[in-house]
Design an enzyme around this catalytic site. Structure first.
Site, mmCIF file in Angstrom:
data_model
loop_
_atom_site.group_PDB
_atom_site.id
_atom_site.type_symbol
_atom_site.label_atom_id
_atom_site.label_comp_id
_atom_site.label_asym_id
_atom_site.label_seq_id
_atom_site.Cartn_x
_atom_site.Cartn_y
_atom_site.Cartn_z
ATOM 1 C CG HIS A 19 39.184 48.214 38.900
ATOM 2 N ND1 HIS A 19 40.092 49.250 38.863
ATOM 3 C CD2 HIS A 19 38.495 48.267 37.726
ATOM 4 C CE1 HIS A 19 39.959 49.919 37.726
ATOM 5 N NE2 HIS A 19 39.001 49.344 37.014
ATOM 6 C CG HIS A 196 30.315 48.310 32.116
ATOM 7 N ND1 HIS A 196 31.281 47.375 31.825
ATOM 8 C CD2 HIS A 196 30.606 48.742 33.374
ATOM 9 C CE1 HIS A 196 32.108 47.238 32.853
ATOM 10 N NE2 HIS A 196 31.707 48.066 33.807
#
Length: 339
Positions: A19, A196
């Site tokens: 990303h 996460h």
């Protein structure tokens, strides 16, 4: 959490980090980093387009390499670590899953919005048939209560998930938020639970430690925090902190530190930082990966990116609704919210 708890580190540097570089990692970057963390003993290495297999597109960005090239390169470099990848129903298909397993993927995470676990049913079932480890992921998990997340995880386990994971996709959590959610999930399912984190509020390491204390036995983290927006939990720091608590990761920390140094030099223009845009993303509970398109929309419409993130948060926009970013910017411009 008791002393000597074993914690499995799951490293999505070569997936979530995409990303930050518009999905442009090349074969040599993937090969070199994968070999370094393999040598350090990182148990699981996740590879792919930032949005998972099948996601390379004009809407979310075309990757430099195909899924086949990324997975084959990583598979060749990994001699000890398990190879993982991510898929989102709607981007990837069962054909993509079969292809990933043919390339030697050991673990596939099937991800859905935190209240939409039902869309993972078919794909989790296919993975069980293929013999790969099937894991279920709930994205933007701060948008659901602990009880709701537990119910969604139970659904995924019923569909065949052998582990479940919640993503703090916006970097919104504080440790108490994590504790409440992981506690509820571990009480509801008998499979391993994972966490996460993202670092928009500077809490990723603390949140990950809270997750382990509440019963998570797998934690995601990236070298130097390489990931969307303000970045992910910093892998080498988290491993060091967990070891200070007396927990086992099975990782050679010195070699891991070398791998992190390598990642900084070869993967990223600069390590992630918590700038004002990343901060408001976390405060607003908006997906960290929206940072670059929000900045582009702010520039084109002459409005402040902070205001766009607040607007997106109020609209409860989620990943996959990137088209609403420009709409929000135009709405603000029409309302006179000029920068």
């Amino acid at each position: 959490m008791t002393a000597q708890t074993t914690v499995i580190m799951h490293d999505p540097t070569l997936r979530d980090g995409q990303h930050a570089v518009r999905h442009q990692l090349d074969a040599e970057q993937i090969r070199t980093y994968a070999a370094a963390v393999d040598a350090a003993g990182v148990p699981v290495v996740e590879v792919g387009h930032g949005n998972g297999i099948g996601a390379s597109s004009l809407q979310v960005g075309r990757s430099k390499l195909s899924d086949d090239e990324m997975l084959a390169t990583a598979r060749e470099a990994l001699t000890r670590s398990r190879l993982a990848t991510l898929m989102l129903p709607g981007w990837a298909t069962t054909a993509d899953l079969r292809n990933a397993v043919r390339h030697g993927v050991d673990v596939v995470r099937v991800a859905a919005h935190c209240t939409e676990a039902s869309v993972t049913e078919r794909h989790l079932g296919v993975l069980r048939e293929l013999g790969a480890e099937a894991q279920g992921v709930l994205l933007m998990s701060h948008m659901a209560s602990p009880g709701e997340l537990a119910e969604q995880c139970m659904l995924m386990v019923g569909y065949g998930a052998q582990a479940v994971c919640i993503f703090d996709s916006a970097g919104y959590y504080l440790p108490d938020d994590v504790t409440a959610r992981i506690t509820a999930i571990t009480a509801a399912v008998e499979v391993p639970v994972a966490f996460h984190g993202h670092n928009n509020l500077g809490m990723a390491v603390a949140n990950s430690v809270a997750a382990v204390a509440a019963g998570a036995r797998t934690v995601d983290a990236c070298a130097r925090g390489f990931g969307a927006g303000a970045g992910n939990t910093q892998l080498e720091v988290l491993v060091a902190v967990l070891e200070r608590y007396g927990h086992r990761t099975g990782i050679d920390l010195r070699r891991l530190a070398d791998a992190a140094d390598l990642a900084e030099k070869t993967l990223m223009p600069a390590p992630p930082t918590i700038d004002s845009t990343s901060l408001v993303s976390g405060l607003s509970g908006v997906f960290s990966g929206f940072k670059k398109p929000v900045l582009a929309a702010a520039e084109s419409q002459g409005v402040h990116p902070w205001d766009i993130f607040v607007e997106l948060g109020q609209r409860r926009v989620i990943a996959g609704q990137e088209d609403l970013i420009l709409d929000a910017a135009r709405t603000l411009a029409a309302q006179g919210a000029i920068r």
